[in-house]
Write a protein that holds these residues in place. Sequence first.
Motif, PDB file in Angstrom:
ATOM      1  N   THR A 258      27.218 112.748   1.745  1.00  0.00           N
ATOM      2  CA  THR A 258      28.148 111.699   2.170  1.00  0.00           C
ATOM      3  C   THR A 258      27.412 110.397   2.437  1.00  0.00           C
ATOM      4  OG1 THR A 258      29.583 113.373   3.174  1.00  0.00           O
ATOM      5  CG2 THR A 258      29.913 111.095   3.858  1.00  0.00           C
ATOM      6  N   VAL A 259      26.240 110.499   3.045  1.00  0.00           N
ATOM      7  CA  VAL A 259      25.448 109.302   3.324  1.00  0.00           C
ATOM      8  C   VAL A 259      25.019 108.624   2.030  1.00  0.00           C
ATOM      9  CG1 VAL A 259      23.255 108.489   4.279  1.00  0.00           C
ATOM     10  CG2 VAL A 259      24.686 110.040   5.594  1.00  0.00           C
ATOM     11  N   TYR A 260      24.632 109.417   1.015  1.00  0.00           N
ATOM     12  CA  TYR A 260      24.273 108.842  -0.284  1.00  0.00           C
ATOM     13  C   TYR A 260      25.387 107.943  -0.805  1.00  0.00           C
ATOM     14  CZ  TYR A 260      20.148 111.736  -1.322  1.00  0.00           C
ATOM     15  OH  TYR A 260      18.907 112.316  -1.329  1.00  0.00           O
ATOM     16  N   GLY A 261      26.639 108.386  -0.607  1.00  0.00           N
ATOM     17  CA  GLY A 261      27.769 107.667  -1.186  1.00  0.00           C
ATOM     18  C   GLY A 261      28.319 106.526  -0.344  1.00  0.00           C
ATOM     19  N   THR A 262      27.962 106.470   0.941  1.00  0.00           N
ATOM     20  CA  THR A 262      28.587 105.478   1.828  1.00  0.00           C
ATOM     21  C   THR A 262      27.607 104.527   2.508  1.00  0.00           C
ATOM     22  OG1 THR A 262      28.503 107.000   3.731  1.00  0.00           O
ATOM     23  CG2 THR A 262      30.480 107.074   2.337  1.00  0.00           C
ATOM     24  N   MET A 263      26.327 104.851   2.537  1.00  0.00           N
ATOM     25  CA  MET A 263      25.389 104.079   3.337  1.00  0.00           C
ATOM     26  C   MET A 263      25.145 102.675   2.787  1.00  0.00           C
ATOM     27  SD  MET A 263      23.703 103.919   6.110  1.00  0.00           S
ATOM     28  CE  MET A 263      23.942 105.595   6.672  1.00  0.00           C
ATOM     29  N   ASP A 264      25.160 102.494   1.462  1.00  0.00           N
ATOM     30  CA  ASP A 264      24.951 101.153   0.892  1.00  0.00           C
ATOM     31  C   ASP A 264      25.943 100.156   1.480  1.00  0.00           C
ATOM     32  OD1 ASP A 264      23.236 101.118  -2.044  1.00  0.00           O
ATOM     33  OD2 ASP A 264      23.713 103.032  -1.133  1.00  0.00           O
ATOM     34  N   ASP A 265      27.228 100.489   1.364  1.00  0.00           N
ATOM     35  CA  ASP A 265      28.265  99.589   1.863  1.00  0.00           C
ATOM     36  C   ASP A 265      28.169  99.413   3.377  1.00  0.00           C
ATOM     37  OD1 ASP A 265      29.283  99.131  -0.634  1.00  0.00           O
ATOM     38  OD2 ASP A 265      30.837 100.677  -0.501  1.00  0.00           O
ATOM     39  N   TYR A 266      27.851 100.503   4.091  1.00  0.00           N
ATOM     40  CA  TYR A 266      27.767 100.425   5.557  1.00  0.00           C
ATOM     41  C   TYR A 266      26.665  99.460   5.993  1.00  0.00           C
ATOM     42  CZ  TYR A 266      27.264 101.768  10.441  1.00  0.00           C
ATOM     43  OH  TYR A 266      27.179 101.729  11.817  1.00  0.00           O
ATOM     44  N   LEU A 267      25.506  99.535   5.362  1.00  0.00           N
ATOM     45  CA  LEU A 267      24.403  98.652   5.725  1.00  0.00           C
ATOM     46  C   LEU A 267      24.739  97.196   5.409  1.00  0.00           C
ATOM     47  CD1 LEU A 267      21.346 100.757   4.495  1.00  0.00           C
ATOM     48  CD2 LEU A 267      22.082 100.391   6.852  1.00  0.00           C
ATOM     49  N   GLN A 268      25.426  96.978   4.294  1.00  0.00           N
ATOM     50  CA  GLN A 268      25.825  95.608   3.945  1.00  0.00           C
ATOM     51  C   GLN A 268      26.846  95.065   4.946  1.00  0.00           C
ATOM     52  OE1 GLN A 268      26.557  94.953  -0.451  1.00  0.00           O
ATOM     53  NE2 GLN A 268      26.103  97.141  -0.494  1.00  0.00           N
ATOM     54  N   ASN A 269      27.831  95.876   5.290  1.00  0.00           N
ATOM     55  CA  ASN A 269      28.894  95.423   6.189  1.00  0.00           C
ATOM     56  C   ASN A 269      28.432  95.275   7.630  1.00  0.00           C
ATOM     57  OD1 ASN A 269      30.756  95.414   4.076  1.00  0.00           O
ATOM     58  ND2 ASN A 269      31.384  97.538   4.456  1.00  0.00           N
ATOM     59  N   THR A 270      27.506  96.134   8.055  1.00  0.00           N
ATOM     60  CA  THR A 270      27.084  96.146   9.462  1.00  0.00           C
ATOM     61  C   THR A 270      25.960  95.169   9.747  1.00  0.00           C
ATOM     62  OG1 THR A 270      27.705  98.487   9.596  1.00  0.00           O
ATOM     63  CG2 THR A 270      26.297  97.630  11.354  1.00  0.00           C
ATOM     64  N   PHE A 271      24.983  95.100   8.833  1.00  0.00           N
ATOM     65  CA  PHE A 271      23.799  94.280   9.074  1.00  0.00           C
ATOM     66  C   PHE A 271      23.690  93.095   8.120  1.00  0.00           C
ATOM     67  CE2 PHE A 271      22.714  98.715  10.281  1.00  0.00           C
ATOM     68  CZ  PHE A 271      22.616  98.513  11.659  1.00  0.00           C
ATOM     69  N   GLN A 272      24.756  92.873   7.336  1.00  0.00           N
ATOM     70  CA  GLN A 272      24.825  91.740   6.385  1.00  0.00           C
ATOM     71  C   GLN A 272      23.635  91.713   5.431  1.00  0.00           C
ATOM     72  OE1 GLN A 272      25.569  91.030   9.964  1.00  0.00           O
ATOM     73  NE2 GLN A 272      27.530  91.767   9.146  1.00  0.00           N
ATOM     74  N   LEU A 273      23.270  92.871   4.915  1.00  0.00           N
ATOM     75  CA  LEU A 273      22.174  92.957   3.959  1.00  0.00           C
ATOM     76  C   LEU A 273      22.670  92.705   2.543  1.00  0.00           C
ATOM     77  CD1 LEU A 273      20.323  96.182   5.207  1.00  0.00           C
ATOM     78  CD2 LEU A 273      19.817  93.803   5.767  1.00  0.00           C
ATOM     79  N   GLU A 274      21.753  92.261   1.687  1.00  0.00           N
ATOM     80  CA  GLU A 274      22.074  92.137   0.267  1.00  0.00           C
ATOM     81  C   GLU A 274      22.173  93.536  -0.328  1.00  0.00           C
ATOM     82  OE1 GLU A 274      22.710  89.379  -1.422  1.00  0.00           O
ATOM     83  OE2 GLU A 274      22.415  88.119   0.357  1.00  0.00           O
TER      84      GLU A 274
END
Length: 478
Positions: A258-274
């Motif tokens: 689940t983390v493989y599939g959701t962590m990219d978007d979560y990090l972008q939305n939470t920490f404003q990462l590229e």
Amino acid sequence: MDSVQSLKAKKLNLLNFKSVPIRTFWITSISFFMCFFAWFGIVPFMPDVVKDLGLTPDQKWNSIILAVSGTVFARLLIGKLCDKYGPRICYTWLLILGAIPVILCGLVQTPIQFLVCRLFIGFIGASFVITQVHTSLMFAPNIVGTANATSAGWGNLGGGANRLGMPLIAAAVVAFGVADAEAWRYSMVIAGIVCLLMGIVYYFFTQDTPEGNFKDLKASGVAIEKKKDEVGFLAVLKDYRIWILFIVYAASFGIELTVYGTMDDYLQNTFQLERLTAGNIVLSFALMNIFARTLGGFFGDRFGKLKGLRGRVLFLSFILTLQGVMLVTFSLATSLVVGFIFLISFSLSVQMAEGATFSVVPFINKKAIGSVSGIVGAGGNVGAFLAALLLKSKSALAEKTAILENQGMDEEVLKAAQSAASSMAVSQGYMVIGFVVILTGIVALAIKFSPADEKENMPTEHIDDSRLGTLQPIKVKN
């Protein structure tokens, strides 16, 4: 299988290529790697797929859910087939047949075709079960946990390595004149062809047990198991310990998926990462499979040497509980530095928990290793399915609410509101999942072994086994 016990490898000597168990270890690990590489091969290209096929947000989430759903049924079936026909034939056919939907994924023209391919591609996730069965048949009890964990960890690495590998394949394809928009299609076809070729390699360069293949052993009159000792699938299902391990693997490997599939978007939305930065962080998470899962199996074996089979269970309970604590803490992080520290800690503990799980599995029922591995392995995908449903429902509802509350605002404001709502929803979902994992770690303590099982698996010490099959185990006291 006691008749082949004396020929099982007692050491994980990775450079001893003349050894049948070591050669099998390498081939099954590479095959598993390629299966995971192809299984998650489309993930780096999802923005291109969404644009090319016109996927809706629901269809995108459904593709993630379908990719892990098909694996549940495949893992349940493949374990029983391994017990009957042997891992060599099962892996050969899985690789060859599994290559078909991977190749077809590169040829799809509609969202429905894409979703169907994602469902059937998930079947190659059953490769994990065959890998665990094959290494369990090849390695002795003193090292089987480490061997299982290492082969599984290196195979799981394919699920992260594709974030580098698939774009590189796409770049090579583009260099030959293919349009950028079509590169993802050619990359999937190439991944499928490699899986097919690995099926051929598996057939010709491995065997079921150190003594030979199931079919040949039966034909020569060598009994793999005595008839009176055969265990029916229904009897396996009645063992409560299997279902606890089913839940344990759902709480470990299921959450990793689940983390493989959701962590990219979560990090972008939470920490404003590229997107690239977020992807690299998730890649580092996956790359830890090189050693983290092995550590889980290694410590499982070590605790087994110190405290017997109960020691393996105690370590499993501890590391699973720690995993839950790390996930809960990560979900509360608002600082990128703090979040990264606890994400890595979670990554280490979840992968060690997976390795520790399969340091216990081979000892549940030695007469039905395939069936047990299949059921427990399916638990991982059930966990991924349920976790994905939870996160999808919370995230979708939060985003729809944010859109309604910000109607009439410009696009930038609306996008920021959606990101914040999604971040909060997924954070809450991670926290809920973390507490469930902690509870599962406590439940794992209910796994018990009989005194006879403990005695049968007393720690043993072996002298050098470079000439396989000539040595006998020597019992030693702790």
